[in-house]
Design a protein around this motif. Structure first.
Motif: not given
Length: 378
Positions: A194-221
């Motif tokens: 569960t991440g934090v949604e935000a506008h990817a273009g207007l405020d790219p640092t406000a969000g926390a991407s669950a998909i980036i975390a998922l990519a990390e998890f796939v590699l770790a698993a």
């Protein structure tokens, strides 16, 4: 055992008739009405072939198929337990595309290899013992309708039925004719991020991407895989996000884990439980667990295999053994410490595939061998 082999050969046509009637009853794991019809046919057929049992106990499995435990009296200190499932992976309608057929030595039809031929062989083994006038041990048949989905309802019934067994014979399909003396344990896990949604273009640092975390998890698993130890970790399902211009607020993955020993079970589970994403704003939830314990080649399993191998020599059969990555209800029994021999069912190939088939010769030989192995416990 030659007399039993000849008896099976003489009755092969009738044996195939039983199998054909059974295969023509479609019993997918997710259709309770079809499963109930298959269960009722099996119980009635057992009555016709083996006579009235000492007891029949039906354990409701809703929302899955029921489990039936049937006891037949006999000699010996503990029952020989026969494990067999009556559900298949095939949906209703497959029979019209893949009808039951016998062409020379090859038998085809949905579920014929996994594992309807196995149950027919087991029942004909018991018939053969009686026809030969041999003493029979106590026999307990455990028939479940949820094996193909992990035996969620039947597991406690199977474990209870096997605790006092002198031996457990699992009539799952063989591995190219070999019986299975070791199976891997299976873990089925799901991770939700569960991440934090935000506008990817207007405020790219406000969000926390669950998909980036998922990519990390796939590699770790997947890095937990250790082929030398017999451990595999497969992320087979993954997804997440809502739109391409939104920092992903959610993601998920489904993981299949196979291990060959309990130490690896603990290692992998600990690593999955302790994993955290680089961004602490992403929450993690791990669900699931170990679907089946490891079936190890214990001394009890090895002794049962050696008994069967010696008896197989009487009909000129070289009974080989193997270890496989797949699991079965035999894993539950083996974890109790009782002797288990798995893969005692059909000889053929193509489990869960449209090439699924068994052989007539394999049914005859395995039924005769099963009769002798079962009879050795009387």
């Amino acid at each position: 055992m030659s007399d039993l082999l000849e008896w099976m050969r003489a009755g092969a046509g009738e044996m195939l008739g039983d199998l054909g009637e059974y295969v023509r009853l479609e019993t997918p794991s997710d259709d309770l009405d079809r499963l109930a019809a298959g269960r009722d046919w099996v119980v009635a057929w057992l009555g016709r072939r083996l006579g009235a049992p000492a007891s029949v106990r039906t354990h409701p499995g809703a929302p899955h198929g029921d489990t039936v435990v049937i006891d037949y009296p006999g000699s010996g200190s503990g029952p020989v337990v026969i494990l067999a499932h009556y559900d298949t992976v095939w949906p209703v309608g497959t029979l019209a595309e893949l009808p039951f057929s016998v062409d020379g030595d090859v038998i085809r039809g949905p579920g014929v290899f996994d594992m309807k031929a196995g149950l027919v062989q087991a029942v004909w083994a018991l018939r053969g013992l009686r026809a030969a006038g041999r003493t029979c041990p106590q026999v307990r048949l455990v028939l479940n309708g949820d094996e193909e989905i992990g035996s969620p309802s039947s597991r406690p019934v199977i474990e209870n039925a096997c605790r006092d067994a002198s031996a457990v014979l699992v009539f799952e399909a063989s591995a190219d004719g070999a019986v299975k003396t070791a199976r891997k344990g299976v873990g089925l896990f799901d991770v939700t991020l569960t991440g934090v949604e935000a506008h990817a273009g207007l405020d790219p640092t406000a969000g926390a991407s669950a998909i980036i975390a998922l990519a990390e998890f796939v590699l770790a698993a997947t890095a937990l895989t250790d082929l030398a130890a017999g451990t595999t970790v497969n992320v087979g399902v993954a997804g997440g996000g809502t739109r391409r211009n939104v920092t992903a607020g959610s993601a998920h993955a489904g993981i299949d884990v196979r291990v060959a020993d309990e130490a690896e079970t603990r290692r992998v589970e600990r690593a999955l439980t302790e994993w955290r994403p680089a961004d602490p704003r992403v929450g993690v939830r791990l669900d699931g667990g170990w679907n089946r314990p490891v079936m190890a080649r214990t001394p009890a399993v090895a002794d049962l295999y050696e008994r069967a191998r010696a008896l197989a020599k009487d009909i000129g059969l070289d009974l080989r053994e193997t270890a496989v990555g797949g699991a079965s209800d035999g894993n539950f029994a083996a974890a109790l410490g009782v002797p288990v021999l798995d893969g005692f069912g059909a000889v053929g190939a193509g489990a869960h595939a449209r090439t699924e088939h068994a052989t007539v010769s394999g049914m005859i030989e395995r039924a005769a061998l099963a009769a002798t192995v079962i009879g050795s416990f009387a």
